[in-house]
Design an enzyme around this catalytic site. Sequence first.
Site, PDB file in Angstrom:
ATOM      1  N   ASP A  32      -6.185 -80.923 -98.806  1.00  0.00           N
ATOM      2  CA  ASP A  32      -7.216 -81.770 -98.196  1.00  0.00           C
ATOM      3  C   ASP A  32      -8.200 -82.213 -99.285  1.00  0.00           C
ATOM      4  O   ASP A  32      -8.785 -81.374 -99.981  1.00  0.00           O
ATOM      5  CB  ASP A  32      -7.944 -80.942 -97.116  1.00  0.00           C
ATOM      6  CG  ASP A  32      -8.905 -81.794 -96.310  1.00  0.00           C
ATOM      7  OD1 ASP A  32      -8.782 -83.029 -96.335  1.00  0.00           O
ATOM      8  OD2 ASP A  32      -9.808 -81.211 -95.673  1.00  0.00           O
ATOM      9  N   MET A  33      -8.353 -83.520 -99.437  1.00  0.00           N
ATOM     10  CA  MET A  33      -9.269 -84.017-100.455  1.00  0.00           C
ATOM     11  C   MET A  33     -10.708 -83.644-100.087  1.00  0.00           C
ATOM     12  O   MET A  33     -11.056 -83.553 -98.910  1.00  0.00           O
ATOM     13  CB  MET A  33      -9.164 -85.549-100.579  1.00  0.00           C
ATOM     14  CG  MET A  33      -7.759 -86.070-100.820  1.00  0.00           C
ATOM     15  SD  MET A  33      -6.954 -85.288-102.219  1.00  0.00           S
ATOM     16  CE  MET A  33      -7.942 -85.899-103.573  1.00  0.00           C
ATOM     17  N   TYR A  73     -14.074 -90.163 -99.351  1.00  0.00           N
ATOM     18  CA  TYR A  73     -14.583 -91.516 -99.621  1.00  0.00           C
ATOM     19  C   TYR A  73     -15.664 -91.473-100.720  1.00  0.00           C
ATOM     20  O   TYR A  73     -15.775 -92.388-101.525  1.00  0.00           O
ATOM     21  CB  TYR A  73     -15.182 -92.145 -98.355  1.00  0.00           C
ATOM     22  CG  TYR A  73     -14.180 -92.562 -97.298  1.00  0.00           C
ATOM     23  CD1 TYR A  73     -12.848 -92.152 -97.347  1.00  0.00           C
ATOM     24  CD2 TYR A  73     -14.556 -93.375 -96.230  1.00  0.00           C
ATOM     25  CE1 TYR A  73     -11.948 -92.518 -96.372  1.00  0.00           C
ATOM     26  CE2 TYR A  73     -13.659 -93.751 -95.252  1.00  0.00           C
ATOM     27  CZ  TYR A  73     -12.359 -93.320 -95.316  1.00  0.00           C
ATOM     28  OH  TYR A  73     -11.471 -93.693 -94.349  1.00  0.00           O
ATOM     29  N   ARG A  77     -24.794 -82.133 -99.263  1.00  0.00           N
ATOM     30  CA  ARG A  77     -24.704 -81.138 -98.182  1.00  0.00           C
ATOM     31  C   ARG A  77     -25.675 -79.986 -98.428  1.00  0.00           C
ATOM     32  O   ARG A  77     -26.173 -79.389 -97.480  1.00  0.00           O
ATOM     33  CB  ARG A  77     -23.272 -80.614 -98.058  1.00  0.00           C
ATOM     34  CG  ARG A  77     -22.305 -81.689 -97.551  1.00  0.00           C
ATOM     35  CD  ARG A  77     -20.893 -81.154 -97.363  1.00  0.00           C
ATOM     36  NE  ARG A  77     -19.931 -82.256 -97.401  1.00  0.00           N
ATOM     37  CZ  ARG A  77     -18.681 -82.181 -97.014  1.00  0.00           C
ATOM     38  NH1 ARG A  77     -18.192 -81.042 -96.549  1.00  0.00           N
ATOM     39  NH2 ARG A  77     -17.881 -83.232 -97.088  1.00  0.00           N
ATOM     40  N   ASP A 130      -6.416 -88.609 -96.170  1.00  0.00           N
ATOM     41  CA  ASP A 130      -6.746 -87.714 -97.285  1.00  0.00           C
ATOM     42  C   ASP A 130      -6.171 -86.316 -97.136  1.00  0.00           C
ATOM     43  O   ASP A 130      -6.670 -85.380 -97.752  1.00  0.00           O
ATOM     44  CB  ASP A 130      -8.269 -87.631 -97.469  1.00  0.00           C
ATOM     45  CG  ASP A 130      -8.913 -86.678 -96.486  1.00  0.00           C
ATOM     46  OD1 ASP A 130      -8.411 -86.570 -95.356  1.00  0.00           O
ATOM     47  OD2 ASP A 130      -9.898 -86.029 -96.862  1.00  0.00           O
ATOM     48  N   GLU A 131      -5.164 -86.148 -96.314  1.00  0.00           N
ATOM     49  CA  GLU A 131      -4.565 -84.807 -96.245  1.00  0.00           C
ATOM     50  C   GLU A 131      -3.049 -84.865 -96.163  1.00  0.00           C
ATOM     51  O   GLU A 131      -2.473 -85.791 -95.612  1.00  0.00           O
ATOM     52  CB  GLU A 131      -5.156 -83.965 -95.106  1.00  0.00           C
ATOM     53  CG  GLU A 131      -5.160 -84.653 -93.813  1.00  0.00           C
ATOM     54  CD  GLU A 131      -5.635 -83.804 -92.653  1.00  0.00           C
ATOM     55  OE1 GLU A 131      -5.747 -82.574 -92.764  1.00  0.00           O
ATOM     56  OE2 GLU A 131      -5.871 -84.405 -91.597  1.00  0.00           O
TER      57      GLU A 131
HETATM   58  N1  DCP Z   1     -13.998 -90.181 -92.171  1.00  0.00           N
HETATM   59  C1  DCP Z   1     -14.610 -91.174 -91.424  1.00  0.00           C
HETATM   60  N2  DCP Z   1     -15.219 -90.865 -90.252  1.00  0.00           N
HETATM   61  C2  DCP Z   1     -15.232 -89.611 -89.817  1.00  0.00           C
HETATM   62  C3  DCP Z   1     -14.589 -88.602 -90.545  1.00  0.00           C
HETATM   63  C4  DCP Z   1     -13.990 -88.917 -91.737  1.00  0.00           C
HETATM   64  O1  DCP Z   1     -14.581 -92.337 -91.822  1.00  0.00           O
HETATM   65  N3  DCP Z   1     -15.857 -89.338 -88.697  1.00  0.00           N
HETATM   66  C5  DCP Z   1     -13.387 -90.552 -93.456  1.00  0.00           C
HETATM   67  C6  DCP Z   1     -14.341 -90.297 -94.583  1.00  0.00           C
HETATM   68  C7  DCP Z   1     -13.860 -89.049 -95.196  1.00  0.00           C
HETATM   69  C8  DCP Z   1     -12.383 -89.097 -94.940  1.00  0.00           C
HETATM   70  O2  DCP Z   1     -12.236 -89.761 -93.706  1.00  0.00           O
HETATM   71  O3  DCP Z   1     -14.166 -88.991 -96.592  1.00  0.00           O
HETATM   72  C9  DCP Z   1     -11.750 -87.732 -94.861  1.00  0.00           C
HETATM   73  O4  DCP Z   1     -12.365 -86.997 -93.818  1.00  0.00           O
HETATM   74  P1  DCP Z   1     -12.594 -85.440 -93.880  1.00  0.00           P
HETATM   75  O5  DCP Z   1     -12.845 -84.965 -92.508  1.00  0.00           O
HETATM   76  O6  DCP Z   1     -11.509 -84.809 -94.672  1.00  0.00           O
HETATM   77  O7  DCP Z   1     -13.946 -85.266 -94.642  1.00  0.00           O
HETATM   78  P2  DCP Z   1     -14.250 -85.404 -96.181  1.00  0.00           P
HETATM   79  O8  DCP Z   1     -13.033 -85.526 -97.005  1.00  0.00           O
HETATM   80  O9  DCP Z   1     -15.277 -86.472 -96.342  1.00  0.00           O
HETATM   81  O10 DCP Z   1     -14.984 -84.039 -96.479  1.00  0.00           O
HETATM   82  P3  DCP Z   1     -14.375 -82.577 -96.596  1.00  0.00           P
HETATM   83  O11 DCP Z   1     -14.484 -82.214 -98.026  1.00  0.00           O
HETATM   84  O12 DCP Z   1     -15.270 -81.752 -95.741  1.00  0.00           O
HETATM   85  O13 DCP Z   1     -12.962 -82.596 -96.103  1.00  0.00           O
END
Ligand code: DCP
Length: 693
Positions: free
Chosen positions: A52-53, A57, A94, A154-155
């Site tokens: 999981d990245m 974004y 965060r 991203d996963e």
């Molecule tokens: N995303 C979005 N709206 C949301 C959730 C996520 O547009 N409600 C997009 C932005 C995130 C990407 O999808 O960067 C991946 O979502 P993740 O839930 O994996 O969250 P992140 O990668 O941002 O953070 P984490 O490191 O907690 O996984």
Amino acid sequence: MHGWRNGLGVFNGLARLHLKSQSSELRSMQKGDEMPVARRESSDSRVIAHIDMDCFYVQVEQRKRPELKGQPAAVVQYNSWKGGGLIAVSYEARKYGVKRSMRGYEAKEVCPIIQLVQVPVARGKADLNAYREAGSEVVSILARRGRCERASIDEVYLDLTEAAETMLAAAPPDSLEIVNEEALRSHILGLNQEDNSDVKENVRKWICRSSADRRDKLLACGVLIVADLRMQVLQDTQFTCSAGIAHNKMLAKLASAMNKPAQQTAVPFSSVKGLLASFPIKKMKQLGGKLGSSLQTDLCVNTVGDLWQFSQEKLQEHYGINTGTWLWNIARGINGDEVEGRLLPKSHGSGKTFPGPSALKNLSSVQHWLNGLCEELSERLQSDLEHNRRIARTLTLHAHAYKTNSSDQQVKFPSKSCSLRYGSPKIQEDAMNLFQAGLREFYGSSNVIQHGWRITGLSVSASKIVAVPSGTCPITKYFQGQQPTCSSSKLLVGDCTEVAYSSVSFSEDEDADKIHTTISNEDSSIQVPSYYQSDGADVSKEAATATSTSGRESCLESNLIGSPSTMSNELSCEPKPDLHTLDRQVRKKSSVDKGKSSILNFFRRVNSNSPLQMHNPAGGTQDHTLSHSDGSRLETELWHYKVDDIDPSVIDELPPEFQEEIRAWLRPHKRPNTVKSGSNVSIASFFSSTSTP
Ligand code: DCP
């Protein structure tokens, strides 16, 4: 009491039994929800990773603008109301308490130095292409070591069993003199890390244990492989990611979220029970909805540990054989889902919501936005075709609407599907027809002109994506007047012609629930309408972001969904389209299309291995061997057709240079040999140009 493996074996037999004892609650759950399916684990010695990245974004934006690296930063939706809704938050931000549920101005309050970056915008909506492409870069690196399933933007799941077995045979961890530093930073669940012990040394010992059983040795190989892959991803893309390594997908996914960012967590067999014991039941995949709630209220199950107390029979009694078995399995960490081997998304979608006052109130505004959405969808389909040689077969339109001047506001706008025709104008036309069909049904027998309506969400998606058989050239390119670029010149028949020229037939959207689209919701406190919710694996973060998912693969960009308010009949501002008439026209067209033979039927009869045969109306058959424009014999695109199968009405749709030729074929008694050897412009030479250097 069934043993660990025993329960799995029993399932196969039981699953066939008739369910007699389902509660009415279960029956109602089954109507609306996709119920989980219990699957036998093929082996308990698999090595599965979930990657999981981290704040994905944000990382993509940081790579574009390196000055943002290491800074509190967030990506915000394009709608700038109150600073825009945050969709990705850097780990630095965060620390200040910035959360994804906030809007930009709130984030500034808790972290004044936060940098807010707006998501790229195109056609008045978020453009996620940069993120999709960045995700693809990562996938292409990860896929080097094992079967790879792209689960969202991203996963990724990886099946590393083979790679781990190979490593165990060739260079087992207990023979290693040096263990890679990244692997030493791993978290091994259940590994006793005393306060002042050397954490890395303990991990090294665990990885290199010669006394470990085979499953743990394979897992240790998985730990080494994943550490290596994550380093590779960082080196090649500048992105960090986190990972979970376990013997199935469910456990790997739970583990990947346990230590973020830029870390990895492994789940040895012996730690499964401990991991799950206190895990909240509603956070388990597929238990966030009614089934999870029923467990809480009916059986007082709040954690997976609570569920573990129930016998398989008891769970089957409550939830039926299949779901009961599935629940019994997940309580024990058993999950047979395979890594699917899919690097590309299952569907493409483009959507937008129109909150509050921005709701669409007339057909021309619907048409305007649909055109934009269809254009975007078409571009992505075209790119998928060109880069991945894949075609989609079904177009689906979803809308969220409410009626004004009506007490009956609960009726959902029905999703509608039809066969997908390639090319933006055709997709736009079909999508509008689908919308009108949906709108007519939405209103039932009442006269739409009498009532107002508002559309608060619109989306189009393309699903049933299949690979173009290798060695074929998509006919879609021909219909788009593009120069084919594929190396072989065989005509694509069947699936691809269907895409190019299928008639519009409306169907209830049986596929809608299978279309993997996610919708973003700028205001995460507002529930996404249930029919927009996507199911299954593509939205695999639903547990954590049940009410706020956006911007994933197959993403539908959307905004705040406004609450209904009364309004006057806005249709009266329009040139008053009669929807019933419009729809009748659509249906008429549809049924006419259906009955007619078409170029679809024509090409369907193509047999790419046989010499061209022309069946003239008198019943005779003529053979024509096609040639390249240089006169050389063309071996690959020899095909059959019957002249009298050609529907004259489709000829007008062909490029002008071919129209005359086809018309000539329809008059074979007058010009039987129109397809000349060496002719410069012919359908055959058009296709054959692909194989001509
Ligand atoms: N995303 C979005 N709206 C949301 C959730 C996520 O547009 N409600 C997009 C932005 C995130 C990407 O999808 O960067 C991946 O979502 P993740 O839930 O994996 O969250 P992140 O990668 O941002 O953070 P984490 O490191 O907690 O996984």
